[in-house]
Design a protein around this motif. Sequence first.
Motif, PDB file in Angstrom:
ATOM      1  N   UNK A 200       0.843  -1.191   0.000  1.00 18.88           N
ATOM      2  CA  UNK A 200       0.000   0.000   0.000  1.00 18.88           C
ATOM      3  C   UNK A 200       0.879   1.242   0.000  1.00 18.88           C
ATOM      4  N   UNK A 201       0.343   2.341  -0.534  1.00 19.85           N
ATOM      5  CA  UNK A 201       1.071   3.614  -0.586  1.00 19.85           C
ATOM      6  C   UNK A 201       0.887   4.379   0.725  1.00 19.85           C
ATOM      7  N   UNK A 202       1.604   3.998   1.763  1.00 25.08           N
ATOM      8  CA  UNK A 202       1.401   4.661   3.058  1.00 25.08           C
ATOM      9  C   UNK A 202       2.699   5.223   3.652  1.00 25.08           C
ATOM     10  N   UNK A 203       3.778   4.503   3.578  1.00 23.26           N
ATOM     11  CA  UNK A 203       5.013   4.919   4.262  1.00 23.26           C
ATOM     12  C   UNK A 203       5.899   5.776   3.385  1.00 23.26           C
ATOM     13  N   UNK A 204       5.999   5.411   2.113  1.00 25.63           N
ATOM     14  CA  UNK A 204       6.887   6.123   1.214  1.00 25.63           C
ATOM     15  C   UNK A 204       8.349   5.892   1.569  1.00 25.63           C
ATOM     16  N   UNK A 205       9.190   6.769   1.085  1.00 26.82           N
ATOM     17  CA  UNK A 205      10.625   6.645   1.331  1.00 26.82           C
ATOM     18  C   UNK A 205      10.965   7.128   2.732  1.00 26.82           C
ATOM     19  N   UNK A 206      11.853   6.402   3.388  1.00 27.66           N
ATOM     20  CA  UNK A 206      12.283   6.758   4.730  1.00 27.66           C
ATOM     21  C   UNK A 206      13.739   6.419   4.943  1.00 27.66           C
ATOM     22  N   UNK A 207      14.138   6.403   6.209  1.00 25.68           N
ATOM     23  CA  UNK A 207      15.550   6.310   6.579  1.00 25.68           C
ATOM     24  C   UNK A 207      15.947   4.863   6.866  1.00 25.68           C
ATOM     25  N   UNK A 208      16.977   4.386   6.180  1.00 27.23           N
ATOM     26  CA  UNK A 208      17.464   3.026   6.395  1.00 27.23           C
ATOM     27  C   UNK A 208      17.978   2.815   7.814  1.00 27.23           C
ATOM     28  N   UNK A 209      18.492   3.878   8.450  1.00 31.01           N
ATOM     29  CA  UNK A 209      18.945   3.753   9.843  1.00 31.01           C
ATOM     30  C   UNK A 209      17.763   3.515  10.778  1.00 31.01           C
ATOM     31  N   UNK A 210      16.624   4.119  10.459  1.00 33.07           N
ATOM     32  CA  UNK A 210      15.415   3.871  11.241  1.00 33.07           C
ATOM     33  C   UNK A 210      14.968   2.429  11.064  1.00 33.07           C
ATOM     34  N   UNK A 211      14.976   1.949   9.827  1.00 31.67           N
ATOM     35  CA  UNK A 211      14.594   0.555   9.581  1.00 31.67           C
ATOM     36  C   UNK A 211      15.493  -0.400  10.346  1.00 31.67           C
ATOM     37  N   UNK A 212      16.790  -0.134  10.343  1.00 30.97           N
ATOM     38  CA  UNK A 212      17.727  -1.005  11.065  1.00 30.97           C
ATOM     39  C   UNK A 212      17.413  -1.026  12.553  1.00 30.97           C
ATOM     40  N   UNK A 213      17.039   0.130  13.105  1.00 35.06           N
ATOM     41  CA  UNK A 213      16.700   0.189  14.531  1.00 35.06           C
ATOM     42  C   UNK A 213      15.415  -0.575  14.816  1.00 35.06           C
ATOM     43  N   UNK A 214      14.436  -0.474  13.914  1.00 32.36           N
ATOM     44  CA  UNK A 214      13.187  -1.222  14.093  1.00 32.36           C
ATOM     45  C   UNK A 214      13.469  -2.722  14.045  1.00 32.36           C
ATOM     46  N   UNK A 215      14.272  -3.142  13.087  1.00 33.34           N
ATOM     47  CA  UNK A 215      14.621  -4.565  12.976  1.00 33.34           C
ATOM     48  C   UNK A 215      15.309  -5.044  14.248  1.00 33.34           C
ATOM     49  N   UNK A 216      16.184  -4.214  14.811  1.00 34.53           N
ATOM     50  CA  UNK A 216      16.909  -4.572  16.037  1.00 34.53           C
ATOM     51  C   UNK A 216      16.078  -4.342  17.296  1.00 34.53           C
ATOM     52  N   UNK A 217      14.898  -3.733  17.135  1.00 36.29           N
ATOM     53  CA  UNK A 217      13.992  -3.407  18.249  1.00 36.29           C
ATOM     54  C   UNK A 217      14.694  -2.540  19.293  1.00 36.29           C
ATOM     55  N   UNK A 218      15.260  -1.442  18.803  1.00 34.96           N
ATOM     56  CA  UNK A 218      15.886  -0.449  19.676  1.00 34.96           C
ATOM     57  C   UNK A 218      15.336   0.934  19.324  1.00 34.96           C
ATOM     58  N   UNK A 219      15.647   1.916  20.142  1.00 30.29           N
ATOM     59  CA  UNK A 219      15.156   3.265  19.915  1.00 30.29           C
ATOM     60  C   UNK A 219      15.619   3.774  18.557  1.00 30.29           C
ATOM     61  N   UNK A 220      14.683   4.340  17.808  1.00 32.03           N
ATOM     62  CA  UNK A 220      15.019   4.805  16.465  1.00 32.03           C
ATOM     63  C   UNK A 220      15.726   6.157  16.499  1.00 32.03           C
TER      64      UNK A 220
END
Length: 288
Positions: free
Chosen positions: A91-111
């Motif tokens: 779905x067209x909801x998030x768009x382009x964002x920050x890879x560092x944020x994605x890495x933090x989400x994957x690691x389940x740490x503060x973004x």
Amino acid sequence: MAPPFTPDRLAAILRAEGVNVIEFGQWRTHDRAGHGAWGPINGVIIHHTVTTGTASSVQLCHDGYAGLPGPLCHGVIAKNGDVYLISAGRANHAGAGDSDVLAAVVDERTTPAPNEQDTDGNARFYGFEAINLGDGADPWPDAQLDAIERVSAAICRAYGWSAASVIGHKEWTATKTDPRGFSMTTMRERVGRRLATGPGKPVPQPRFEPYPGDGFFRAYPRSPIVTAMGARLVAEGCSAYVSGPGPQFTGADLKAYAKWQRKQGHTGAAADGWPGRKTWDALRVPKV
């Protein structure tokens, strides 16, 4: 790897968490297939619609608009807590964002604060649009916040994630401000408490209001949390109010909170009136 849920599975886990699910149109096959990847899934993003009215908001998120075809999310969360499923795929909801944020989400740490737009969020996140004008004044009813908590917890529970996998759109990209009017820090705390209980079970409520986050106050919110905070400041002998306190955060609240910070031994920039977690926890604002 976390593959996307099938439509049946997505609807089932939400209902198991106590969400009132409404299946809208042909949501099971309504998606942006062929316009990019869908998966692996890494988290949940919460948005606000900048609209009013349930029917029109759901239709807009379903259809999209010129320049941004729908679906614009996976589910629309109404003011009364109903959740309209409009897609189970990309779905067209998030768009382009920050890879560092994605890495933090994957690691389940503060973004970290986002400062890049180098990653396709539509491939990696489920997105839920909550109906709200996003002006900081439009209220967030308890039923709607409860539904945001439940849909987030349902997805995290099914994947075995913690609440750190839930972020706001503004935490994904610096180009957005949503959701505005409640704290994502507090929402993650709510999701965490729900995950600590069984799906759909009552969640023990804290006695005191969790710290809403720095961004909550800097948006000058209108909230019962502000009234409760002011009452505690008055009780602690830190009033700076000519009248009130009331629900609208104002300069008087800043002055009163600065008095509280000084009472806690802080000086200079540490007593600027903007609530921080340590002094907030010490104030013990009753849960509202």
